[in-house]
Design an enzyme around this catalytic site. Structure first.
Site, PDB file in Angstrom:
ATOM      1  N   CYS A 224       0.806  -1.223   0.000  1.00 46.30           N
ATOM      2  CA  CYS A 224       0.000   0.000   0.000  1.00 46.30           C
ATOM      3  C   CYS A 224       0.841   1.277   0.000  1.00 46.30           C
ATOM      4  O   CYS A 224       0.323   2.364  -0.259  1.00 46.30           O
ATOM      5  CB  CYS A 224      -0.946   0.003   1.197  1.00 46.30           C
ATOM      6  SG  CYS A 224      -2.051  -1.411   1.214  1.00 46.30           S
TER       7      CYS A 224
ATOM      8  N   HIS B 210      -3.288   6.993   3.742  1.00 49.58           N
ATOM      9  CA  HIS B 210      -3.695   5.783   3.031  1.00 49.58           C
ATOM     10  C   HIS B 210      -5.123   5.435   3.435  1.00 49.58           C
ATOM     11  O   HIS B 210      -5.471   5.462   4.616  1.00 49.58           O
ATOM     12  CB  HIS B 210      -2.732   4.638   3.398  1.00 49.58           C
ATOM     13  CG  HIS B 210      -3.173   3.312   2.876  1.00 49.58           C
ATOM     14  ND1 HIS B 210      -3.629   3.142   1.588  1.00 49.58           N
ATOM     15  CD2 HIS B 210      -3.248   2.089   3.467  1.00 49.58           C
ATOM     16  CE1 HIS B 210      -3.961   1.879   1.412  1.00 49.58           C
ATOM     17  NE2 HIS B 210      -3.747   1.211   2.538  1.00 49.58           N
TER      18      HIS B 210
ATOM     19  N   ASN C 175     -10.124  -0.217   0.274  1.00 54.80           N
ATOM     20  CA  ASN C 175      -8.661  -0.114   0.291  1.00 54.80           C
ATOM     21  C   ASN C 175      -8.122  -0.508  -1.085  1.00 54.80           C
ATOM     22  O   ASN C 175      -8.151  -1.671  -1.458  1.00 54.80           O
ATOM     23  CB  ASN C 175      -8.111  -1.047   1.378  1.00 54.80           C
ATOM     24  CG  ASN C 175      -6.601  -0.968   1.497  1.00 54.80           C
ATOM     25  OD1 ASN C 175      -5.923  -0.381   0.644  1.00 54.80           O
ATOM     26  ND2 ASN C 175      -6.057  -1.559   2.551  1.00 54.80           N
TER      27      ASN C 175
HETATM   28  N1  COA Z   1     -18.771  -9.355   8.415  1.00 47.15           N
HETATM   29  C1  COA Z   1     -19.284  -9.711   9.604  1.00 47.15           C
HETATM   30  N2  COA Z   1     -18.542 -10.125  10.631  1.00 47.15           N
HETATM   31  C2  COA Z   1     -17.213 -10.198  10.440  1.00 47.15           C
HETATM   32  C3  COA Z   1     -16.603  -9.842   9.213  1.00 47.15           C
HETATM   33  C4  COA Z   1     -17.448  -9.418   8.176  1.00 47.15           C
HETATM   34  N3  COA Z   1     -16.975  -9.050   6.981  1.00 47.15           N
HETATM   35  N4  COA Z   1     -15.260 -10.011   9.334  1.00 47.15           N
HETATM   36  C5  COA Z   1     -15.039 -10.441  10.588  1.00 47.15           C
HETATM   37  N5  COA Z   1     -16.204 -10.554  11.245  1.00 47.15           N
HETATM   38  C6  COA Z   1     -16.421 -10.975  12.623  1.00 47.15           C
HETATM   39  C7  COA Z   1     -15.292 -11.785  13.192  1.00 47.15           C
HETATM   40  O1  COA Z   1     -15.415 -13.140  12.827  1.00 47.15           O
HETATM   41  C8  COA Z   1     -15.449 -11.547  14.675  1.00 47.15           C
HETATM   42  O2  COA Z   1     -16.469 -12.381  15.151  1.00 47.15           O
HETATM   43  P1  COA Z   1     -16.361 -13.077  16.598  1.00 47.15           P
HETATM   44  O3  COA Z   1     -16.317 -11.924  17.583  1.00 47.15           O
HETATM   45  O4  COA Z   1     -17.579 -13.898  16.671  1.00 47.15           O
HETATM   46  O5  COA Z   1     -15.093 -13.873  16.582  1.00 47.15           O
HETATM   47  C9  COA Z   1     -15.978 -10.123  14.756  1.00 47.15           C
HETATM   48  O6  COA Z   1     -16.480  -9.802  13.456  1.00 47.15           O
HETATM   49  C10 COA Z   1     -14.931  -9.106  15.156  1.00 47.15           C
HETATM   50  O7  COA Z   1     -13.766  -9.344  14.381  1.00 47.15           O
HETATM   51  P2  COA Z   1     -12.470  -8.470  14.526  1.00 47.15           P
HETATM   52  O8  COA Z   1     -11.432  -8.989  13.580  1.00 47.15           O
HETATM   53  O9  COA Z   1     -12.125  -8.328  15.979  1.00 47.15           O
HETATM   54  O10 COA Z   1     -13.039  -7.063  14.013  1.00 47.15           O
HETATM   55  P3  COA Z   1     -12.313  -5.677  14.001  1.00 47.15           P
HETATM   56  O11 COA Z   1     -13.119  -4.695  14.717  1.00 47.15           O
HETATM   57  O12 COA Z   1     -10.854  -5.789  14.332  1.00 47.15           O
HETATM   58  O13 COA Z   1     -12.407  -5.295  12.455  1.00 47.15           O
HETATM   59  C11 COA Z   1     -11.034  -5.258  10.509  1.00 47.15           C
HETATM   60  C12 COA Z   1     -11.786  -6.116  11.497  1.00 47.15           C
HETATM   61  C13 COA Z   1     -10.361  -6.159   9.506  1.00 47.15           C
HETATM   62  C14 COA Z   1     -12.025  -4.344   9.808  1.00 47.15           C
HETATM   63  C15 COA Z   1      -9.987  -4.389  11.284  1.00 47.15           C
HETATM   64  O14 COA Z   1      -9.232  -5.191  12.150  1.00 47.15           O
HETATM   65  C16 COA Z   1      -9.066  -3.678  10.345  1.00 47.15           C
HETATM   66  O15 COA Z   1      -9.470  -2.824   9.593  1.00 47.15           O
HETATM   67  N6  COA Z   1      -7.764  -3.983  10.391  1.00 47.15           N
HETATM   68  C17 COA Z   1      -6.796  -3.394   9.519  1.00 47.15           C
HETATM   69  C18 COA Z   1      -6.855  -4.026   8.162  1.00 47.15           C
HETATM   70  C19 COA Z   1      -6.129  -3.232   7.123  1.00 47.15           C
HETATM   71  O16 COA Z   1      -6.282  -2.050   7.054  1.00 47.15           O
HETATM   72  N7  COA Z   1      -5.328  -3.907   6.284  1.00 47.15           N
HETATM   73  C20 COA Z   1      -4.616  -3.296   5.242  1.00 47.15           C
HETATM   74  C21 COA Z   1      -3.494  -2.465   5.798  1.00 47.15           C
HETATM   75  S1  COA Z   1      -2.700  -1.611   4.523  1.00 47.15           S
END
Ligand code: COA
Length: 322
Positions: free
Chosen positions: A113, A249, A279
């Site tokens: 990215c 970003h 993204n």
């Molecule tokens: N829809 C519904 N539920 C979802 C889901 C989706 N698309 N993806 C994950 N979940 C669920 C998980 O399974 C989890 O369920 P559980 O509590 O029963 O285990 C719950 O939602 C919470 O998951 P979690 O991973 O803790 O959510 P979060 O608040 O951390 O959000 C992201 C997840 C990926 C959105 C967040 O961590 C994020 O944005 N991270 C950075 C990613 C990124 O930017 N990557 C590129 C960098 S350049």
């Protein structure tokens, strides 16, 4: 002293749009979950036939027109991407051919990215050295072709697009400073497990997927993007209040908001486009720049900090007067 200055901007998004409602039909997710956790409302997805270079050429044409130059004026092409058309030749040469120009150096940079920030920083060095008079710099990605559409933890996040700028020499900045960094110890948190020298011959289409530890990436992203911005401001003795715009970003609205809060910067000074295309990796910063230039928010002479963070991890910033 030679400085470099952005003379024109452009962007291109594939026509096909996939909304959160469309994703609800594919995986166990909801519009509400995606919006509240990421801020993403829709993303553009390339067709099977569309290549990353196709998006790049359209974005480049917009930037060329905006800069009031012709393709023949370009004497350097640098492209930041992780999703090139082919393993080789490098995508910048393919774009060069599609633009009908020949002979100038053309290469790509892979920094996930942060690809555009790496590409623009490299170009700045070429211009400052007096070697380049008119560069085409692109950040582009068709990342959806790496997506596992059954993995709800990643497929809702990403989208395709391309952003381009024309960079020319100037008597005054322009680009004031660039800062790049990387730390390979974070590889396991965000990567794609197949490459040329690793398992490519074993992998069938769709056999692999992006591996990501979302929570961990989130934390490091907020910390790093805050640090990157602070380093750029301190290195130039500039107060955050002097900034007209921050272009971070566009990975996730919550990461952007947390970064702004860490910096003490009001969201009114932050360009946010993640809702419209998710993204888009290396394309996100140049596309956000182009959006805000074309809608009149970013004006000539304003002080702008662009910053990015991506797999590796890699990170970087460009501070500039537009
Ligand atoms: N829809 C519904 N539920 C979802 C889901 C989706 N698309 N993806 C994950 N979940 C669920 C998980 O399974 C989890 O369920 P559980 O509590 O029963 O285990 C719950 O939602 C919470 O998951 P979690 O991973 O803790 O959510 P979060 O608040 O951390 O959000 C992201 C997840 C990926 C959105 C967040 O961590 C994020 O944005 N991270 C950075 C990613 C990124 O930017 N990557 C590129 C960098 S350049």
């Amino acid at each position: 002293m030679i400085y470099s200055k952005i003379a024109g901007t452009g962007r291109y998004l594939p026509e096909r749009i996939m909304t959160n409602a469309d994703l609800e039909k594919i995986v166990d997710t909801s519009d509400e979950w995606i919006r509240t956790r990421t801020g993403v409302e829709r993303r553009h997805v390339a067709t099977e036939d569309q290549l990353t270079s196709d998006l790049c050429v359209e974005a480049a044409k917009n930037a060329i027109e905006d800069a009031g130059i012709t393709a023949e004026d370009i004497d350097l092409i640098v492209v930041g991407t992780t999703s090139p058309d082919l393993i080789f030749p490098n995508i910048a040469t393919i774009i060069q051919e599609k633009l009908g120009i020949h002979g100038c150096p053309a290469f790509s940079i892979e920094a996930a990215c942060t690809g555009f920030i790496y590409a623009l920083t490299t170009t700045d060095k070429f211009i400052r050295a007096g070697e380049t008079k008119c560069a085409l710099v692109i950040g582009a990605e068709i990342i959806t072709k790496l997506i596992d559409w059954t993995d709800r933890t990643t497929c809702v996040l990403f989208g395709d697009g391309a952003g381009a700028v024309i960079v020319k020499p100037a008597d005054e900045p322009g680009i004031i400073s660039t800062h790049l960094g990387a730390d390979g110890k974070y590889k396991e948190l965000l990567y794609y497990p197949v490459g040329v020298s690793k398992d490519l011959y074993k992998a069938g289409v769709g056999d692999s997927r992006i591996i990501m530890s979302g929570n961990e990436v989130f934390k490091v992203a907020v910390k790093t993007l805050g640090n990157v911005a602070t380093i750029a401001l301190e290195a130039n003795g500039i107060d955050k209040d002097d900034l007209d715009w921050l272009i971070p970003h566009q990975a996730n609205l919550r990461i952007i908001q947390a970064t702004a809060k860490r910096l003490g910067l009001p969201m009114e000074k932050v360009i946010v486009t993640v809702q419209d295309h998710g993204n888009t990796s290396a394309a996100s910063v140049p596309m956000a720049l182009d959006v805000a230039v074309r809608d009149g928010r970013i004006k000539r002479g304003q002080l702008i900090l662009m910053e990015a963070f991506g797999g590796g991890f890699t990170w970087g910033s460009v501070l500039m007067r537009f």
